[in-house]
Structures are given as C-alpha cells and as structure tokens.
Design a protein around this motif. Structure first.
Motif, PDB file in Angstrom:
ATOM      1  N   GLN A   5      15.816  16.667  -4.396  1.00 26.07           N
ATOM      2  CA  GLN A   5      16.858  17.551  -3.822  1.00 26.07           C
ATOM      3  C   GLN A   5      17.038  18.918  -4.368  1.00 26.07           C
ATOM      4  OE1 GLN A   5      20.655  15.364  -4.473  1.00 26.07           O
ATOM      5  NE2 GLN A   5      19.703  13.648  -3.491  1.00 26.07           N
ATOM      6  N   GLY A   6      16.333  19.143  -5.701  1.00 24.52           N
ATOM      7  CA  GLY A   6      16.432  20.301  -6.412  1.00 24.52           C
ATOM      8  C   GLY A   6      15.112  21.252  -5.876  1.00 24.52           C
TER       9      GLY A   6
ATOM     10  N   ALA B 296      19.063  15.695  -9.648  1.00 22.99           N
ATOM     11  CA  ALA B 296      18.838  16.009  -8.244  1.00 22.99           C
ATOM     12  C   ALA B 296      17.093  16.442  -8.259  1.00 22.99           C
ATOM     13  CB  ALA B 296      19.335  17.639  -8.207  1.00 22.99           C
TER      14      ALA B 296
ATOM     15  N   GLU C 283      22.390  16.919 -14.147  1.00 21.73           N
ATOM     16  CA  GLU C 283      22.850  17.195 -12.998  1.00 21.73           C
ATOM     17  C   GLU C 283      21.456  17.678 -12.383  1.00 21.73           C
ATOM     18  OE1 GLU C 283      27.619  17.385 -12.535  1.00 21.73           O
ATOM     19  OE2 GLU C 283      26.247  19.167 -13.119  1.00 21.73           O
TER      20      GLU C 283
END
Length: 360
Positions: free
Chosen positions: A322-323, A317, A313
């Motif tokens: 997004q991370g 991301a 996950e």
C-alpha cells in the motif's frame, strides 16, 4: 520417480553446459551494453511488470539465451543493438553471483561493454520525491558496520553504527574505503555519470493523482513534494530493509562520513555495492571494465514516514504494497530514463567502443 527427476535435472544441466561450450568455440556474442535489473514479478512479458519486463518488451530484448545456474534462468538479447539484459535476483548475493557468472561466461565478450543497473529503490524525502530517477555518483555500503543495540549506545552517540575498523561513530582518521575488512564505498566514473545525467536530465517523468497525493503527505519536506525529475544523488546499499526517520538520519550521516562530507544520501537499495564489487574484481582479470558502469535508481517509495506517522505504520503499509505508491511509475521511469543512455551508447558504438562518453 525421484531418481528419474534427479537424472533428468543432471542431464539438462549437462546439455546446457554442452551448449555453452559449443557457443564458446564459436565467435563470442558481441555486447555493447548490459542492462542489469534485479527482479521480475511473473513472466518476462504480458503481465504486471517488474524491473525486467519493460526492457524485454520495449527495447526490445527479443532473443532468449539460457542462463543455467542463475536466479532467472534466462537472459535476453537484442541482436541489432547488441544489448544484453539480465535479472540478477534480489539481494547482494544474487547480484554478485549473477555478475560473476556473466563475466565468466565464454559466450560473451564483455571487455568493452557498459553495465547499466536500472532498478527501483527507496528515496530520502529530504532529497527528492517518489518516482524520481536518480543517477548515483557513489555507492555506500550500509551493511558493513559494527552495531550496538540502540538501548545500549552511549548517550553522546547519534546512533549505534561505527566503522568495522573503528569504535566510535565518527572514527578519525576515517578508515580506508577498501581493505581486508571489506569494501565500504565506490565512486563511479564521474565523467560517465555526468554524461548520463546530462543526456537525460530533461526527460519528462509522468505525474498522476496518486503520486501527487503521496507527495502531499510529506508536509515539511519541500524536496519530497516536488514533481518527479531526473536527479543526481548517492545510494546506500544494504541487505536489511530499514525504514524510519532515525534510520534515515543514520543513512544520511553514514553517506556523509564515508564520502568526507562530499556525498548526498538520495536512494536506498540492496544490490548496488555487490554490483560494484563484482565488476571491480572481474575487472582485475580483464574480463570487464569497471569504469563503464552506471547505476540508476527510481523511487518507488519514501524510506521514512511523513510527520505524524510511525515507522511501524509505514512498514506495515509497504508490506502489503500500500505504501509503494510509486511502484509502477518507478518501474516505468527506470526504462524511460535508462533506455535513453542504453540506446545512445549502442547506436554510437563507433565512438564509444574505445572512448567512454564524457571523455571526448
């Protein structure tokens, strides 16, 4: 048209070579500090910044110098401070090639120059928070190893990694750090690193709701929840972009093993081992002084997910950016912190040309 294009490229390279040769006949360009970054996203100015842009715009590095045969094609220079900036390209191969090309470039005299690698990286949540700025006392090679697939390792092993010169994870005696099998670890000049840290440890790094939210996810990791600051910690360098709690545990073990328990795994990056290797080899030829090297990594992301989330996950991301909640803050911190050291060296050249900071 294809022949014309090839001829044009050949002509261009000939002209570039001629320009370099012409420069070589004149007095070399003086360089007090080389700022080493690894990438730029788009242009060097006026758009979303990568590692290079802040230096170009803010130091500034106003003068362009052609760099044929390199990944970025141009270098940048500040003629008042005598600071040269390069973007090496990402990965250890690009870094080794860029540093070697620069050291061999007859346009520059780098014998007394300081090299400051200022780039972003991952951070161990057991060590510190996203957007922290970390000076590295040591660089550990995370890419040189024997590896057994985790599905086949002995049950008593912590992971599948062993030294290339050995057959068990904790091979004793520990193999040498530098051998025909490769370079596993470098220690940067301790006095210079401590000087850089002391000069910048009180530099304030910005906070934001996004950064606070990113830190808050790491329940059970006290170090990861602290506001960003300037820190000291070792970096592990390897080309494979790994993520996850198990890989993080390996990285912590690997750093401890190769430093005889003295090191603390803090940040992850690709290029740092090649940076040290290239400077060490060119130092043998007297073209540079490898002791005059510093590495600053600023944390754009954590190298493992918080409790309750999987490594896959986190990777998904990060693949969609997004991370990287700390990307822009980390890019900015690399300049904010790194420029303090660069300016101090450049403006006190009468003191630091012959004697390194921290040695006085």
């Amino acid at each position: 048209m294809k022949f014309f294009h090839a001829l044009s490229c050949a002509t261009f390279m000939t002209l570039c070579a001629g320009n370099i040769s012409a420069h070589a006949k004149s007095k070399p360009i003086p360089v007090r500090v080389v700022v080493v970054t690894t990438f730029e996203i788009g242009k060097d100015t006026g758009d979303t910044p990568g590692e290079f842009q802040n230096w170009v715009e803010k130091l500034p590095l106003s003068r362009e110098i052609p760099a044929p045969g390199t990944d970025h094609d141009v270098m940048r220079y500040n003629p008042e401070l005598h600071v040269l900036g390069i973007a090496s390209g990402e990965g250890p191969e690009h870094m080794a090639s860029a540093i070697t090309a620069l050291a061999l470039d007859p346009r520059f005299d780098l014998r007394h120059a300081y090299f400051v690698l200022a780039g972003i990286g991952g951070i161990d949540p057991n060590f510190g928070p996203v957007s922290a700025a970390v000076w590295a006392p040591r660089v550990i090679n995370g890419g040189l190893a024997h590896l057994i697939d985790p599905r086949e390792i002995p049950k008593s092993w912590p992971d599948g990694f062993t030294p290339v010169q050995g057959s068990t994870p904790d091979e004793k005696p520990r193999p040498p750090l530098h051998s025909g099998m490769g370079d596993v670890a470098y220690t940067l000049d301790p006095q210079l690193v401590q000087w850089a840290y002391g000069l910048t440890k009180n530099v304030a790094l910005p906070d934001s709701p996004e950064l606070r939210a990113a830190r808050a996810r790491y329940v059970g990791f006290p170090a990861a929840q602290k506001p960003a600051s300037v820190m000291l910690g070792d970096t592990i360098s390897g080309e494979t972009f790994w993520v996850g709690a198990l890989m993080n545990k390996w990285a912590e073990r690997w750093v401890s093993y190769w430093t005889d328990g003295q090191g603390t795994m803090a940040t992850t990056a690709e290029e740092d081992i090649a940076f040290c290797q290239a400077l060490a080899l060119q130092g043998k030829a007297g073209r540079v002084d490898p002791k005059r090297a510093l590495i600053l990594r600023t944390a754009s992301n954590y190298d493992m997910p918080p409790n309750g989330e999987s490594a896959a996950e986190l990777l998904a991301a990060e693949a969609h950016e997004q991370g990287f909640s700390g990307f822009i803050p980390a890019v900015n911190a690399a300049y904010t912190v790194g420029s303090v050291v660069v300016r101090n060296i450049a403006t006190n050249w009468d003191r630091y040309e012959k004697t390194m900071p921290g040695a006085q």
